[in-house]
Design a protein around this motif. Sequence first.
Motif, PDB file in Angstrom:
ATOM      1  N   GLN A  12      40.301  -0.824  24.404  1.00  0.00           N
ATOM      2  CA  GLN A  12      40.972  -2.114  24.240  1.00  0.00           C
ATOM      3  C   GLN A  12      42.103  -2.013  23.223  1.00  0.00           C
ATOM      4  OE1 GLN A  12      37.762  -4.725  23.181  1.00  0.00           O
ATOM      5  NE2 GLN A  12      36.742  -4.509  25.164  1.00  0.00           N
ATOM      6  N   TYR A  13      41.855  -1.300  22.131  1.00  0.00           N
ATOM      7  CA  TYR A  13      42.892  -1.123  21.109  1.00  0.00           C
ATOM      8  C   TYR A  13      44.100  -0.387  21.694  1.00  0.00           C
ATOM      9  CZ  TYR A  13      45.349   0.672  17.032  1.00  0.00           C
ATOM     10  OH  TYR A  13      46.335   0.987  16.121  1.00  0.00           O
ATOM     11  N   LEU A  14      43.868   0.717  22.388  1.00  0.00           N
ATOM     12  CA  LEU A  14      44.976   1.518  22.911  1.00  0.00           C
ATOM     13  C   LEU A  14      45.727   0.783  24.019  1.00  0.00           C
ATOM     14  CD1 LEU A  14      43.261   5.029  22.981  1.00  0.00           C
ATOM     15  CD2 LEU A  14      44.967   4.212  21.337  1.00  0.00           C
ATOM     16  N   GLN A  15      45.017   0.039  24.843  1.00  0.00           N
ATOM     17  CA  GLN A  15      45.697  -0.765  25.862  1.00  0.00           C
ATOM     18  C   GLN A  15      46.581  -1.826  25.207  1.00  0.00           C
ATOM     19  OE1 GLN A  15      42.251  -2.090  28.033  1.00  0.00           O
ATOM     20  NE2 GLN A  15      42.465  -0.517  29.619  1.00  0.00           N
ATOM     21  N   ALA A  16      46.069  -2.454  24.146  1.00  0.00           N
ATOM     22  CA  ALA A  16      46.868  -3.452  23.436  1.00  0.00           C
ATOM     23  C   ALA A  16      48.085  -2.809  22.780  1.00  0.00           C
ATOM     24  CB  ALA A  16      46.010  -4.164  22.392  1.00  0.00           C
ATOM     25  N   LEU A  17      47.913  -1.609  22.229  1.00  0.00           N
ATOM     26  CA  LEU A  17      49.044  -0.887  21.642  1.00  0.00           C
ATOM     27  C   LEU A  17      50.104  -0.616  22.703  1.00  0.00           C
ATOM     28  CD1 LEU A  17      50.295   0.689  19.227  1.00  0.00           C
ATOM     29  CD2 LEU A  17      49.012   2.688  20.044  1.00  0.00           C
TER      30      LEU A  17
ATOM     31  N   LEU B  51      38.976  12.359  20.122  1.00  0.00           N
ATOM     32  CA  LEU B  51      39.233  11.597  21.344  1.00  0.00           C
ATOM     33  C   LEU B  51      38.443  10.293  21.337  1.00  0.00           C
ATOM     34  CD1 LEU B  51      39.374  14.496  23.921  1.00  0.00           C
ATOM     35  CD2 LEU B  51      41.204  12.828  23.500  1.00  0.00           C
ATOM     36  N   VAL B  52      37.419  10.210  20.477  1.00  0.00           N
ATOM     37  CA  VAL B  52      36.697   8.951  20.286  1.00  0.00           C
ATOM     38  C   VAL B  52      36.629   8.638  18.794  1.00  0.00           C
ATOM     39  CG1 VAL B  52      34.527   7.704  20.571  1.00  0.00           C
ATOM     40  CG2 VAL B  52      35.325   9.237  22.384  1.00  0.00           C
ATOM     41  N   PHE B  53      37.131   7.459  18.440  1.00  0.00           N
ATOM     42  CA  PHE B  53      37.007   6.892  17.096  1.00  0.00           C
ATOM     43  C   PHE B  53      36.070   5.698  17.172  1.00  0.00           C
ATOM     44  CE2 PHE B  53      40.859   9.217  16.450  1.00  0.00           C
ATOM     45  CZ  PHE B  53      41.119   9.292  15.085  1.00  0.00           C
ATOM     46  N   ARG B  54      35.223   5.563  16.158  1.00  0.00           N
ATOM     47  CA  ARG B  54      34.398   4.364  16.032  1.00  0.00           C
ATOM     48  C   ARG B  54      34.484   3.888  14.582  1.00  0.00           C
ATOM     49  NH1 ARG B  54      28.732   4.191  17.839  1.00  0.00           N
ATOM     50  NH2 ARG B  54      29.325   2.080  18.504  1.00  0.00           N
ATOM     51  N   GLY B  55      35.013   2.691  14.391  1.00  0.00           N
ATOM     52  CA  GLY B  55      35.118   2.123  13.049  1.00  0.00           C
ATOM     53  C   GLY B  55      36.435   2.403  12.366  1.00  0.00           C
ATOM     54  N   LEU B  56      36.918   3.627  12.416  1.00  0.00           N
ATOM     55  CA  LEU B  56      38.214   3.979  11.841  1.00  0.00           C
ATOM     56  C   LEU B  56      39.276   3.825  12.922  1.00  0.00           C
ATOM     57  CD1 LEU B  56      39.765   5.124   9.378  1.00  0.00           C
ATOM     58  CD2 LEU B  56      39.349   7.413  10.321  1.00  0.00           C
ATOM     59  N   THR B  57      40.371   3.145  12.605  1.00  0.00           N
ATOM     60  CA  THR B  57      41.408   2.884  13.592  1.00  0.00           C
ATOM     61  C   THR B  57      41.879   4.180  14.244  1.00  0.00           C
ATOM     62  OG1 THR B  57      42.159   0.979  12.306  1.00  0.00           O
ATOM     63  CG2 THR B  57      43.668   1.827  13.977  1.00  0.00           C
ATOM     64  N   PRO B  58      41.906   4.245  15.576  1.00  0.00           N
ATOM     65  CA  PRO B  58      42.371   5.460  16.256  1.00  0.00           C
ATOM     66  C   PRO B  58      43.795   5.808  15.840  1.00  0.00           C
ATOM     67  CG  PRO B  58      41.372   3.924  17.813  1.00  0.00           C
ATOM     68  CD  PRO B  58      41.509   3.190  16.517  1.00  0.00           C
ATOM     69  N   SER B  59      44.053   7.088  15.642  1.00  0.00           N
ATOM     70  CA  SER B  59      45.398   7.531  15.279  1.00  0.00           C
ATOM     71  C   SER B  59      45.991   8.335  16.423  1.00  0.00           C
ATOM     72  CB  SER B  59      45.378   8.359  13.991  1.00  0.00           C
ATOM     73  OG  SER B  59      44.613   9.530  14.153  1.00  0.00           O
TER      74      SER B  59
ATOM     75  N   LYS C   7      47.193  -7.904  15.790  1.00  0.00           N
ATOM     76  CA  LYS C   7      46.173  -8.454  14.895  1.00  0.00           C
ATOM     77  C   LYS C   7      44.928  -8.974  15.614  1.00  0.00           C
ATOM     78  CE  LYS C   7      49.063  -9.489  10.895  1.00  0.00           C
ATOM     79  NZ  LYS C   7      49.686 -10.551  10.059  1.00  0.00           N
ATOM     80  N   PRO C   8      45.042  -9.545  16.823  1.00  0.00           N
ATOM     81  CA  PRO C   8      43.809  -9.975  17.500  1.00  0.00           C
ATOM     82  C   PRO C   8      42.831  -8.838  17.786  1.00  0.00           C
ATOM     83  CG  PRO C   8      45.716 -11.042  18.481  1.00  0.00           C
ATOM     84  CD  PRO C   8      46.248 -10.013  17.532  1.00  0.00           C
ATOM     85  N   TRP C   9      43.293  -7.595  17.736  1.00  0.00           N
ATOM     86  CA  TRP C   9      42.422  -6.444  17.999  1.00  0.00           C
ATOM     87  C   TRP C   9      42.047  -5.702  16.711  1.00  0.00           C
ATOM     88  CZ3 TRP C   9      46.470  -7.938  21.094  1.00  0.00           C
ATOM     89  CH2 TRP C   9      46.133  -8.291  22.409  1.00  0.00           C
ATOM     90  N   SER C  10      42.237  -6.350  15.556  1.00  0.00           N
ATOM     91  CA  SER C  10      42.032  -5.664  14.277  1.00  0.00           C
ATOM     92  C   SER C  10      40.578  -5.636  13.824  1.00  0.00           C
ATOM     93  CB  SER C  10      42.878  -6.334  13.184  1.00  0.00           C
ATOM     94  OG  SER C  10      42.445  -7.672  12.961  1.00  0.00           O
ATOM     95  N   GLU C  11      39.763  -6.539  14.334  1.00  0.00           N
ATOM     96  CA  GLU C  11      38.395  -6.654  13.828  1.00  0.00           C
ATOM     97  C   GLU C  11      37.602  -5.371  14.083  1.00  0.00           C
ATOM     98  OE1 GLU C  11      34.439  -9.548  14.201  1.00  0.00           O
ATOM     99  OE2 GLU C  11      36.296 -10.050  15.271  1.00  0.00           O
ATOM    100  N   GLY C  12      36.937  -4.914  13.042  1.00  0.00           N
ATOM    101  CA  GLY C  12      36.079  -3.742  13.163  1.00  0.00           C
ATOM    102  C   GLY C  12      36.776  -2.415  12.965  1.00  0.00           C
TER     103      GLY C  12
ATOM    104  N   PHE D 143      43.453  -0.662   9.464  1.00  0.00           N
ATOM    105  CA  PHE D 143      44.118  -1.123  10.683  1.00  0.00           C
ATOM    106  C   PHE D 143      45.638  -1.173  10.539  1.00  0.00           C
ATOM    107  CE2 PHE D 143      46.070  -4.566  13.076  1.00  0.00           C
ATOM    108  CZ  PHE D 143      45.720  -4.227  14.373  1.00  0.00           C
ATOM    109  N   ALA D 144      46.152  -1.837   9.504  1.00  0.00           N
ATOM    110  CA  ALA D 144      47.593  -2.090   9.429  1.00  0.00           C
ATOM    111  C   ALA D 144      48.392  -0.800   9.290  1.00  0.00           C
ATOM    112  CB  ALA D 144      47.900  -3.037   8.272  1.00  0.00           C
TER     113      ALA D 144
END
Length: 352
Positions: free
Chosen positions: A294-299, A242-250, A325-330, A334-335
């Motif tokens: 932020q990533y999930l909201q952007a998705l 439920l929490v990812f840090r560094g690895l893109t959430p799946s 792509k603007p949310w890809s950093e860190g 990602f892709a």
Amino acid sequence: MFHLMLAACLANDPTTCAERLLPAADSADREECQRRAEPIARDWLARHPRLKGGEARCVPTEDLPALAMQEIAGDLFFHQGAVDQLSRQNQGRIANLSFIVGDTVAVIDAGGSRAEGEALYAAIRKVTDKPISHLILTHMHPDHILGAEVFAEAGARIVASSRLPEAVARRADGWMISIPNQIGHLAFLGTQIAPVDQQLTAAMVIPLGPTELTVTPEPSGHTDNDLIVQDSESGALFTGDLVFRGLTPSLDGSLKGWLDWIAAGPPEPAPALIVPGHGPIAENWDEAVAPQQQYLQALRDTTRKAVANGMPLSQAIPAIVNMMKPWSEGWADFAATTARNAATAYSQIEWE
């Protein structure tokens, strides 16, 4: 303590061999371990028909290969997995794994193969010889559950969401083909899926003496079978994926449900530290979840835009990845992960 190591090879490829640790033979001295070795090895091989057995030997605890663990609070130990997807380089060892020592030992997640489960078991035995009473599986994904058989053999009770067994059953045959190709047949040797002993539909408390663990099934988010674990003594919250840090959430559950879970905030009392399913420990809720939120909201927002523009799925996926792509950093991987997430999000948002 002494431990039984059994040489085993793939029956259809006798050049692929490794030693497997069989916890059922653990003994106080070498002689007792050797006495128990033959029947335990025979029974184990009967349950692993794809393997042929070889030499068995008994070794002291200090000689066992073990995962590196960090004591992050009193009697609470943590291993951070590689921040990456499954590969031959990392041998599938990408999930965060933990254990808590009380009157007995409770383990949180078991790793992505029999070999990793054995290395976690060895790490526990280098800390304590107390019995391992519980293995808690935070969700269904193979990097968290495929080491579980080791702990079942050690006598642990396996605890998971009531929705986990069905989810695993739908995917198990595919995993047994695909994962050895991803991490290597040697790294996967002897791996089998262990059954769940206790299927949770509501929160339960596991008493460990000086501390207790509250294990709570969550609504659909990362998957439909997530659990969180709270440790009363340290104040640690184990979130699984439920929490990812560094690895893109799946996304393998509900995008809306996942965002709702984040927005609801942590359970009370406020956690003293947060142990994610991937990546480093966080000291507070915002540090743990803000980038993922932020990533999930952007998705969600980019997928809504693609659906509103009438894009078919085949066009929407690359468009969403590009808009994200603007949310890809860190975020590692990602892709590729975002492309899979886009397909899942599209299937949910097109029916909003």
